[in-house]
Design a protein around this motif. Structure first.
Motif, mmCIF file in Angstrom:
data_model
loop_
_atom_site.group_PDB
_atom_site.id
_atom_site.type_symbol
_atom_site.label_atom_id
_atom_site.label_comp_id
_atom_site.label_asym_id
_atom_site.label_seq_id
_atom_site.Cartn_x
_atom_site.Cartn_y
_atom_site.Cartn_z
ATOM 1 N N ASN A 325 2.378 -6.802 -1.593
ATOM 2 C CA ASN A 325 3.836 -6.866 -1.582
ATOM 3 C C ASN A 325 4.338 -6.803 -3.023
ATOM 4 O OD1 ASN A 325 6.546 -7.488 -1.331
ATOM 5 N ND2 ASN A 325 6.224 -9.106 0.160
ATOM 6 N N MET A 326 5.193 -5.825 -3.327
ATOM 7 C CA MET A 326 5.597 -5.614 -4.712
ATOM 8 C C MET A 326 6.785 -6.469 -5.134
ATOM 9 S SD MET A 326 7.319 -1.833 -4.514
ATOM 10 C CE MET A 326 8.718 -1.451 -3.469
ATOM 11 N N ALA A 327 7.326 -7.303 -4.232
ATOM 12 C CA ALA A 327 8.551 -8.048 -4.553
ATOM 13 C C ALA A 327 8.387 -8.933 -5.782
ATOM 14 C CB ALA A 327 8.965 -8.901 -3.352
ATOM 15 N N GLU A 328 7.182 -9.440 -6.005
ATOM 16 C CA GLU A 328 6.963 -10.367 -7.113
ATOM 17 C C GLU A 328 7.089 -9.699 -8.485
ATOM 18 O OE1 GLU A 328 2.233 -10.740 -7.634
ATOM 19 O OE2 GLU A 328 2.886 -10.942 -5.559
ATOM 20 N N ALA A 329 7.183 -8.368 -8.506
ATOM 21 C CA ALA A 329 7.175 -7.667 -9.792
ATOM 22 C C ALA A 329 8.552 -7.513 -10.420
ATOM 23 C CB ALA A 329 6.552 -6.282 -9.615
ATOM 24 N N PHE A 330 9.626 -7.974 -9.752
ATOM 25 C CA PHE A 330 10.964 -7.633 -10.223
ATOM 26 C C PHE A 330 11.739 -8.798 -10.819
ATOM 27 C CE2 PHE A 330 9.782 -4.612 -6.927
ATOM 28 C CZ PHE A 330 9.848 -3.444 -7.669
ATOM 29 N N GLY A 331 11.075 -9.904 -11.080
ATOM 30 C CA GLY A 331 11.775 -11.054 -11.634
ATOM 31 C C GLY A 331 12.387 -10.804 -12.993
ATOM 32 N N ASP A 332 11.735 -9.980 -13.821
ATOM 33 C CA ASP A 332 12.223 -9.735 -15.180
ATOM 34 C C ASP A 332 13.110 -8.500 -15.296
ATOM 35 O OD1 ASP A 332 10.827 -11.942 -16.099
ATOM 36 O OD2 ASP A 332 9.023 -10.778 -16.527
ATOM 37 N N CYS A 333 13.266 -7.759 -14.200
ATOM 38 C CA CYS A 333 14.066 -6.529 -14.299
ATOM 39 C C CYS A 333 14.891 -6.301 -13.036
ATOM 40 C CB CYS A 333 13.175 -5.326 -14.586
ATOM 41 S SG CYS A 333 11.683 -5.245 -13.566
ATOM 42 N N PRO A 334 15.753 -7.244 -12.704
ATOM 43 C CA PRO A 334 16.588 -7.071 -11.509
ATOM 44 C C PRO A 334 17.553 -5.905 -11.621
ATOM 45 C CG PRO A 334 17.303 -8.982 -12.777
ATOM 46 C CD PRO A 334 15.992 -8.536 -13.367
ATOM 47 N N PHE A 335 17.765 -5.393 -12.854
ATOM 48 C CA PHE A 335 18.646 -4.236 -13.001
ATOM 49 C C PHE A 335 18.110 -3.025 -12.250
ATOM 50 C CE2 PHE A 335 15.897 -4.596 -16.747
ATOM 51 C CZ PHE A 335 15.195 -3.402 -16.695
ATOM 52 N N LEU A 336 16.791 -2.968 -12.012
ATOM 53 C CA LEU A 336 16.246 -1.877 -11.208
ATOM 54 C C LEU A 336 16.856 -1.873 -9.810
ATOM 55 C CD1 LEU A 336 12.454 -2.031 -12.165
ATOM 56 C CD2 LEU A 336 14.068 -0.208 -12.746
ATOM 57 N N ILE A 337 17.100 -3.059 -9.295
ATOM 58 C CA ILE A 337 17.698 -3.191 -7.978
ATOM 59 C C ILE A 337 19.205 -2.949 -8.051
ATOM 60 C CG2 ILE A 337 18.099 -4.810 -6.078
ATOM 61 C CD1 ILE A 337 15.356 -6.105 -7.043
ATOM 62 N N GLY A 369 1.949 -3.124 -13.362
ATOM 63 C CA GLY A 369 2.773 -3.309 -14.540
ATOM 64 C C GLY A 369 3.909 -2.317 -14.707
ATOM 65 N N LEU A 370 4.103 -1.425 -13.735
ATOM 66 C CA LEU A 370 5.218 -0.481 -13.774
ATOM 67 C C LEU A 370 6.138 -0.800 -12.591
ATOM 68 C CD1 LEU A 370 6.400 2.138 -15.149
ATOM 69 C CD2 LEU A 370 5.276 3.393 -13.301
ATOM 70 N N PRO A 371 7.126 -1.686 -12.784
ATOM 71 C CA PRO A 371 8.018 -2.050 -11.671
ATOM 72 C C PRO A 371 8.651 -0.805 -11.070
ATOM 73 C CG PRO A 371 8.369 -3.486 -13.555
ATOM 74 C CD PRO A 371 7.487 -2.372 -14.037
ATOM 75 N N THR A 413 19.896 -4.735 -19.514
ATOM 76 C CA THR A 413 19.821 -6.181 -19.733
ATOM 77 C C THR A 413 19.439 -6.863 -18.441
ATOM 78 O OG1 THR A 413 22.180 -6.429 -19.271
ATOM 79 C CG2 THR A 413 21.531 -6.154 -21.574
ATOM 80 N N ALA A 414 18.602 -7.872 -18.538
ATOM 81 C CA ALA A 414 18.140 -8.593 -17.356
ATOM 82 C C ALA A 414 19.232 -9.520 -16.850
ATOM 83 C CB ALA A 414 16.885 -9.404 -17.685
ATOM 84 N N GLY A 415 19.388 -9.566 -15.543
ATOM 85 C CA GLY A 415 20.309 -10.507 -14.914
ATOM 86 C C GLY A 415 19.611 -11.811 -14.581
ATOM 87 N N ASP A 416 20.280 -12.641 -13.794
ATOM 88 C CA ASP A 416 19.705 -13.938 -13.441
ATOM 89 C C ASP A 416 18.588 -13.784 -12.421
ATOM 90 O OD1 ASP A 416 21.405 -15.271 -15.129
ATOM 91 O OD2 ASP A 416 22.964 -15.476 -13.603
ATOM 92 N N ARG A 417 18.860 -13.053 -11.350
ATOM 93 C CA ARG A 417 17.829 -12.893 -10.320
ATOM 94 C C ARG A 417 18.208 -11.705 -9.447
ATOM 95 N NH1 ARG A 417 19.615 -15.236 -5.457
ATOM 96 N NH2 ARG A 417 21.515 -16.451 -5.652
#
Length: 425
Positions: A325-337, A369-371, A413-417
């Motif tokens: 499950n790749m969900a754990e990889a996006f904590g530092d880059c929620p801007f991707l979402i 390592g590539l979100p 820039t990274a958001g909160d979550r």
């Protein structure tokens, strides 16, 4: 005919199914090389830089950044070039149907009408009066994932024709064998040189995925004891009987045909053998890593139970984890979402975050390592002779991708979550 539609119709006619019986080789089928070479030639012809295709049928290419975005991190766009063996996949003959309501008919095969009803796909109601691409009903269409390839290539052609459209350096990657769980495993991330990316391998327009199943494949081998049936009492162990018993002990309510949403499953896919030896293949899926581990243990426990009954070594289970499950990889880059959701809305599409009941190449890439979350292609009924995709969805997806890459032409820039998926499919 739009550029993306023309590309798609050509690409699906290039046979490139992966071979689940030859997983040790990459690509698993030599046919995938043909698709890889075609894409490499087209990327070079349109002006992509650093185009390469390697011995494993991985295709890479670079679209240079627009002015002012040259020093920003590169963004990867990735799709897979193989099609599945779950349905006939050789000799695809696509055609465009003007849908006027009712059942969508792909074709007639051996006297049987191959159709999709509005009850099966309620979204059909929104496509009345529009062009829809189908196969002739004798094969799948191949929108999974040649729609993604066509959409990425159409975007690349658009950006190379008009470099003023804002975008960072784009790293394009087309990979083999996604359908058999290999996918991007051999993609050289250092050579790729991207900071993050997106796969374009989803389904209905607007769906967006950053959570997938955890996935494993289980090979169950049953070894029988054969003697002449006339003198078999208390001696014979029939491998077919034991294999049937094994399958009956797998929780019946936890099969894919009885599960939905976030419910995982056990899915028997292949059975082969004789009274002497039988092999069973299962795929095991769950979003929750703890329950996923329990599911694997369940298969081991069934084997242990049957070995006590029939003798040690009668049943063995070999497990191979395919992706996580790749969900754990996006904590530092929620801007991707956030960027993906905004890109859909800007194209007039209301996005829906889906915890997908499957996996993508992004599953592997994110945990390497590539979100890499997943964008929809617009297709329906994947892995089926009833597969289809509206032409308008192909075209809108290219617009969504253009909106998306523009958001990476400025620093992130990274958001909160990140938001939490509201549904699973």
């Amino acid at each position: 005919m739009s550029d993306v539609l023309e590309r798609f119709l050509r690409y699906v006619q290039v046979d490139s199914p992966s071979d689940p019986d030859n997983e040790e080789e990459v690509p698993s089928s030599p046919l995938e090389h043909g698709m890889a070479r075609l894409l490499a030639d087209e990327l070079s012809a349109m002006g992509c830089q650093d185009v390469s295709v390697d011995e494993h049928a991985y295709v890479l290419g670079t679209v240079p950044a627009s002015a002012g975005a040259e020093n920003l991190p590169a963004l990867c766009l990735c799709s897979h070039l193989d099609t599945t063996a779950d349905a006939p996949s050789l000799g695809v003959r696509p055609h465009v149907v003007r849908y006027e309501g009712g059942s969508l008919v792909a074709g007639v095969v051996d006297g049987q009408t191959i159709e999709t009803t509005p009850e099966q796909v309620p979204d059909l109601a929104g496509f009345v009066g529009k062009d829809i691409v189908c196969s002739d009903g004798s094969t799948l269409l191949g929108a999974d994932d040649k729609a993604g390839i066509a959409e990425i290539c159409a975007l690349a052609a658009r950006l190379l024709k008009d470099p003023c459209i804002p975008h960072p350096t784009l790293k394009l990657a087309f990979v083999p064998d996604e359908e058999i769980g290999h996918g991007a495993a051999l993609l050289d991330l250092e050579k790729l040189g991207a900071a993050w990316g997106y796969t374009v391998d989803g389904e209905a327009l607007g769906e967006f995925n950053y959570e997938t199943f955890n996935a494993a494949e289980a090979l169950v081998r049953v070894r029988g004891v054969m003697v002449h049936p006339g003198s078999a009492k208390n001696v014979m162990v029939n491998a077919i009987t034991v294999a049937a018993e094994f399958d009956q002990l797998v929780p019946a309510a936890e099969r894919p045909e009885h599960t939905s949403g976030r419910e995982g499953f056990f899915h028997p896919t292949v059975i082969r053998g004789t009274a002497s030896e039988v092999t069973l293949s299962y795929i095991v899926r769950d979003h929750d890593s703890r329950i996923f581990s329990q599911r694997q243990q369940t298969l081991k426990d069934i084997a242990a139970f049957l070995n006590k009954r029939y003798g040690e070594g009668t049943v063995s289970v070999t497990l191979h984890e395919q992706y996580r499950n790749m969900a754990e990889a996006f904590g530092d880059c929620p801007f991707l979402i956030d960027n993906a959701l905004a890109a859909n809305r800007e194209a007039g599409v209301e996005p829906q975050v889906i915890a997908v009941r499957g996996g993508t190449d992004g599953s592997q890439l994110s945990l390497r390592g590539l979100p890499c979350p997943n964008i929809a292609t617009g297709g329906y009924n994947a892995h089926s002779v009833r597969e289809f995709i509206p032409a308008s969805s192909l075209e809108t997806t290219v617009d969504i991708l253009q909106n998306l890459v523009a958001k990476f032409a400025v620093p992130q820039t990274a958001g909160d979550r990140a938001p939490v998926p509201q549904a699973a499919r």
